[in-house]
Design an enzyme around this catalytic site. Structure first.
Site, mmCIF file in Angstrom:
data_model
loop_
_atom_site.group_PDB
_atom_site.id
_atom_site.type_symbol
_atom_site.label_atom_id
_atom_site.label_comp_id
_atom_site.label_asym_id
_atom_site.label_seq_id
_atom_site.Cartn_x
_atom_site.Cartn_y
_atom_site.Cartn_z
ATOM 1 N N VAL A 167 0.846 -1.209 0.000
ATOM 2 C CA VAL A 167 0.000 0.000 0.000
ATOM 3 C C VAL A 167 0.876 1.252 0.000
ATOM 4 O O VAL A 167 0.660 2.201 -0.750
ATOM 5 C CB VAL A 167 -0.887 0.002 1.264
ATOM 6 C CG1 VAL A 167 -1.589 1.334 1.453
ATOM 7 C CG2 VAL A 167 -1.929 -1.109 1.176
ATOM 8 N N ASP A 168 1.922 1.223 0.833
ATOM 9 C CA ASP A 168 2.830 2.369 0.983
ATOM 10 C C ASP A 168 3.424 2.736 -0.375
ATOM 11 O O ASP A 168 3.404 3.898 -0.807
ATOM 12 C CB ASP A 168 3.940 1.948 1.958
ATOM 13 C CG ASP A 168 4.615 3.124 2.636
ATOM 14 O OD1 ASP A 168 5.546 2.879 3.419
ATOM 15 O OD2 ASP A 168 4.223 4.283 2.384
ATOM 16 N N VAL A 198 3.113 -7.474 4.095
ATOM 17 C CA VAL A 198 4.529 -7.644 4.482
ATOM 18 C C VAL A 198 4.654 -7.960 5.967
ATOM 19 O O VAL A 198 5.492 -8.751 6.389
ATOM 20 C CB VAL A 198 5.322 -6.349 4.154
ATOM 21 C CG1 VAL A 198 6.696 -6.322 4.785
ATOM 22 C CG2 VAL A 198 5.429 -6.189 2.642
#
Ligand code: APR
Length: 171
Positions: free
Chosen positions: A33-34, A125
């Protein structure tokens, strides 16, 4: 009364007031997402993250806390960065994960955001099992919104069928 929607797809495509980022404590980007938010949102987001590191968060954003920046080129007004706990089989960190949702909503409230999109924090993650991540996410958001009508809509934007089904089971 807030409506909670489960949406399969990409969080960077959500037209909402605030998009929540599953960041890391450096606030300087990453994968998942980051990575998607910084890629699509553009350099303004990272610039504000760097400012935060140079001021309030010299040591980085602690796990379970949240902070807002511009959303840059995303179809949103703000990105709320929060740092999820890494899954641990030996230590119960569910309180820290719930805190990500609670603190993100607190920041959203302060901003005046009415619509918020969350990813399934820590379930990528950081290895949190989807089913338990979904349970914690929905319980935390329900707890934070059951007594107030600050928010109009809260979305969980889920990448892939398994994530979508995991959340559906708890809705
Ligand atoms: N839109 C919505 N959901 C997404 C997207 C996207 N574009 N990309 C990934 N996801 C999903 C993943 O499939 C997972 O279910 O978001 C959930 C969270 O996964 P991660 O993004 O890996 O976040 P997390 O598990 O919290 O790990 C955070 O990963 O990207 C790095 O910098 C980040 O170090 C931090 C760590």
């Amino acid at each position: 009364m807030v409506t909670i929607h489960l949406i399969p797809g990409d969080i960077t495509e959500q037209s909402v007031d605030a998009v929540v980022n599953a960041a890391n404590s450096s606030l300087l980007g990453g994968g998942g997402v980051d990575g998607a938010i910084h890629r699509r949102g553009g350099p303004e987001i990272l610039a504000e993250c760097r400012d935060l590191r140079a001021s309030r968060y010299g040591k980085g954003l602690p796990t379970g806390q949240a902070v807002a920046t511009t959303a840059g080129r995303l179809p949103a007004r703000w990105v709320i960065h929060t740092v999820g706990p890494v899954w641990s089989a030996s230590e119960d960190r569910s309180g820290q994960l719930a805190s990500c949702y609670r603190e993100s909503l607190r920041v959203a409230r302060e901003l005046g955001a009415r619509t918020v999109a969350f990813p399934a924090i820590s379930t990528g993650v950081y290895g949190w099992p989807l089913d338990d991540g979904a349970r914690i996410a929905l319980a935390a958001v329900r707890r934070e919104t059951e007594r107030d009508d600050t928010f109009e809509e809260i979305r969980f934007v889920l990448f892939g069928q398994r994530a979508y089904e995991a959340f559906t089971a708890w809705l």
